[in-house]
Design an enzyme around this catalytic site. Structure first.
Site, PDB file in Angstrom:
ATOM      1  N   GLN A   1       0.843  -1.197   0.000  1.00 16.10           N
ATOM      2  CA  GLN A   1       0.000   0.000   0.000  1.00 16.10           C
ATOM      3  C   GLN A   1       0.880   1.249   0.000  1.00 16.10           C
ATOM      4  O   GLN A   1       0.384   2.365  -0.071  1.00 16.10           O
ATOM      5  CB  GLN A   1      -0.904   0.012   1.238  1.00 16.10           C
ATOM      6  N   ASN A   2       2.199   1.034   0.132  1.00 15.27           N
ATOM      7  CA  ASN A   2       3.103   2.180   0.239  1.00 15.27           C
ATOM      8  C   ASN A   2       3.355   2.820  -1.120  1.00 15.27           C
ATOM      9  O   ASN A   2       3.444   2.129  -2.141  1.00 15.27           O
ATOM     10  CB  ASN A   2       4.432   1.752   0.867  1.00 15.27           C
TER      11      ASN A   2
ATOM     12  N   ASP B   1       6.073   4.851  -1.470  1.00 16.84           N
ATOM     13  CA  ASP B   1       7.520   5.065  -1.586  1.00 16.84           C
ATOM     14  C   ASP B   1       8.127   3.978  -2.479  1.00 16.84           C
ATOM     15  O   ASP B   1       7.457   3.015  -2.854  1.00 16.84           O
ATOM     16  CB  ASP B   1       8.181   5.108  -0.195  1.00 16.84           C
TER      17      ASP B   1
ATOM     18  N   HIS C   1      -1.637   1.564  -4.102  1.00 17.27           N
ATOM     19  CA  HIS C   1      -2.074   2.954  -3.930  1.00 17.27           C
ATOM     20  C   HIS C   1      -1.231   3.953  -4.733  1.00 17.27           C
ATOM     21  O   HIS C   1      -1.209   5.130  -4.413  1.00 17.27           O
ATOM     22  CB  HIS C   1      -2.070   3.324  -2.441  1.00 17.27           C
TER      23      HIS C   1
HETATM   24  P1  OAD Z   1      -1.413   2.661   9.089  1.00 17.45           P
HETATM   25  O1  OAD Z   1      -0.759   3.900   9.580  1.00 17.45           O
HETATM   26  O2  OAD Z   1      -2.890   2.595   9.128  1.00 17.45           O
HETATM   27  O3  OAD Z   1      -0.857   1.409   9.904  1.00 17.45           O
HETATM   28  C1  OAD Z   1       0.518   1.258  10.137  1.00 17.45           C
HETATM   29  C2  OAD Z   1       0.764  -0.048  10.855  1.00 17.45           C
HETATM   30  O4  OAD Z   1       2.166  -0.194  11.000  1.00 17.45           O
HETATM   31  C3  OAD Z   1       0.161  -0.119  12.274  1.00 17.45           C
HETATM   32  O5  OAD Z   1      -0.486  -1.373  12.458  1.00 17.45           O
HETATM   33  C4  OAD Z   1       1.399   0.014  13.178  1.00 17.45           C
HETATM   34  O6  OAD Z   1       1.255  -0.697  14.396  1.00 17.45           O
HETATM   35  C5  OAD Z   1       2.464  -0.628  12.308  1.00 17.45           C
HETATM   36  N1  OAD Z   1       3.847  -0.233  12.607  1.00 17.45           N
HETATM   37  C6  OAD Z   1       4.313   0.906  13.172  1.00 17.45           C
HETATM   38  N2  OAD Z   1       5.670   0.879  13.259  1.00 17.45           N
HETATM   39  C7  OAD Z   1       6.065  -0.304  12.707  1.00 17.45           C
HETATM   40  C8  OAD Z   1       7.338  -0.928  12.471  1.00 17.45           C
HETATM   41  N3  OAD Z   1       8.481  -0.330  12.813  1.00 17.45           N
HETATM   42  N4  OAD Z   1       7.363  -2.150  11.902  1.00 17.45           N
HETATM   43  C9  OAD Z   1       6.199  -2.780  11.553  1.00 17.45           C
HETATM   44  N5  OAD Z   1       4.983  -2.250  11.742  1.00 17.45           N
HETATM   45  C10 OAD Z   1       4.911  -1.022  12.312  1.00 17.45           C
HETATM   46  O7  OAD Z   1      -0.842   2.409   7.606  1.00 17.45           O
HETATM   47  P2  OAD Z   1      -1.441   1.519   6.427  1.00 17.45           P
HETATM   48  O8  OAD Z   1      -2.173   0.336   6.945  1.00 17.45           O
HETATM   49  O9  OAD Z   1      -0.334   1.298   5.469  1.00 17.45           O
HETATM   50  O10 OAD Z   1      -3.655   5.298   1.724  1.00 17.45           O
HETATM   51  O11 OAD Z   1      -2.474   2.526   5.782  1.00 17.45           O
HETATM   52  C11 OAD Z   1      -3.202   2.114   4.659  1.00 17.45           C
HETATM   53  C12 OAD Z   1      -3.517   3.290   3.769  1.00 17.45           C
HETATM   54  O12 OAD Z   1      -4.135   4.315   4.537  1.00 17.45           O
HETATM   55  C13 OAD Z   1      -2.306   3.976   3.183  1.00 17.45           C
HETATM   56  O13 OAD Z   1      -1.824   3.340   2.005  1.00 17.45           O
HETATM   57  C14 OAD Z   1      -2.806   5.363   2.882  1.00 17.45           C
HETATM   58  C15 OAD Z   1      -3.582   5.598   4.164  1.00 17.45           C
HETATM   59  O14 OAD Z   1      -4.627   6.483   4.072  1.00 17.45           O
HETATM   60  C16 OAD Z   1      -3.927   6.424   1.027  1.00 17.45           C
HETATM   61  O15 OAD Z   1      -3.499   7.508   1.335  1.00 17.45           O
HETATM   62  C17 OAD Z   1      -4.796   6.209  -0.151  1.00 17.45           C
END
Ligand code: OAD
Length: 224
Positions: free
Chosen positions: A86-87, A89, A104
């Protein structure tokens, strides 16, 4: 050759210094998601959106792939590996992963407003006056809320073929990406690497409650 499929989210790049969205201090505490990441936001205030993504794109010059990205790439020596991320980067690619599906979109690309023409722009800024060849405004090649996710079917097919599925660093709150796990084969092991609790009630999973780097090191021992 076994096929490993990684489903990655913002937590994958956290140890590289890129903010997640929903953690405390995450991007969605600093910005209104509907202003900077929705198609309605683009029609309301395109300059704000360009500024937001120009900053994210410029940040790519300051970050490097972390150990987690590198370990995923290294698995290509022994497995077929596909990353569904979903990243936006480019850290998976810079770590050496060759099969990456960006659900995304990608920061290093721009497109016309109908998204039919895509341009490589690296880490350059898009300016408000920049136009695509068809005369429409040049915009970030990002899938915003309210837009279709064209690669979701390809991603579902990849997950359905996986021998092992590994979820890393996603809160599994954004659909359709969060639904991909339901395409996994019944007998395919599913691992989830995340230092925080994730709502995994709707799917069976082995949890590795660690950050991406440490969690990947543990996973590597299990896989090899
Ligand atoms: P989130 O910010 O919702 O979730 C990030 C996850 O990473 C959480 O479960 C954290 O606990 C975990 N996390 C934090 N630090 C970490 C680490 N060092 N190692 C492993 N995990 C860690 O991000 P996404 O689920 O990616 O879309 O968000 C999904 C989408 O929502 C994104 O692609 C973006 C956003 O809105 C759009 O903008 C369209």
């Amino acid at each position: 050759m076994k096929h490993l499929v990684f489903l990655t989210g913002a937590g994958m790049s956290a140890e590289s210094g890129i903010s997640t969205f929903r953690d405390s201090n995450g991007l969605w505490e600093q910005y209104d998601v509907m202003e900077v990441a929705s198609i309605e936001g683009w029609y309301r205030n395109p300059d704000l959106i360009q500024k937001f993504y120009n900053e994210r794109r410029a940040q790519l010059n300051e970050v490097e792939p972390n150990e987690g990205h590198k370990m995923i790439a290294s698995l290509e020596k022994s497995f077929k590996v596909t990353v569904v991320t979903q990243n936006v980067d480019d850290l998976h690619e810079r770590a050496g992963s060759t099969q990456v599906i960006h659900l995304h979109g990608e920061l290093t690309k721009a497109c016309n407003e109908s998204k039919t023409k895509v341009y490589e722009i690296g880490t350059k800024a898009i300016h408000p006056e920049d136009k695509a060849e068809d005369g429409s405004r040049l915009r970030p090649f990002i899938v915003w809320f309210g837009e279709a996710v064209p690669l979701i079917e390809k991603a579902a097919e990849v997950v359905s073929e996986a021998d092992v599925v590994v979820i890393i660093g996603t809160s599994m709150q954004v659909y359709p990406a969060a639904g991909l796990i339901h395409y996994a084969k019944k007998d395919a092991p599913v691992y989830l690497i995340d230092p925080n609790p994730v709502d995994d009630s709707s799917f069976r999973v082995e949890i590795i409650k660690k950050k991406a780097g440490e969690g990947m090191a543990i996973l590597l021992e299990k896989l090899i």
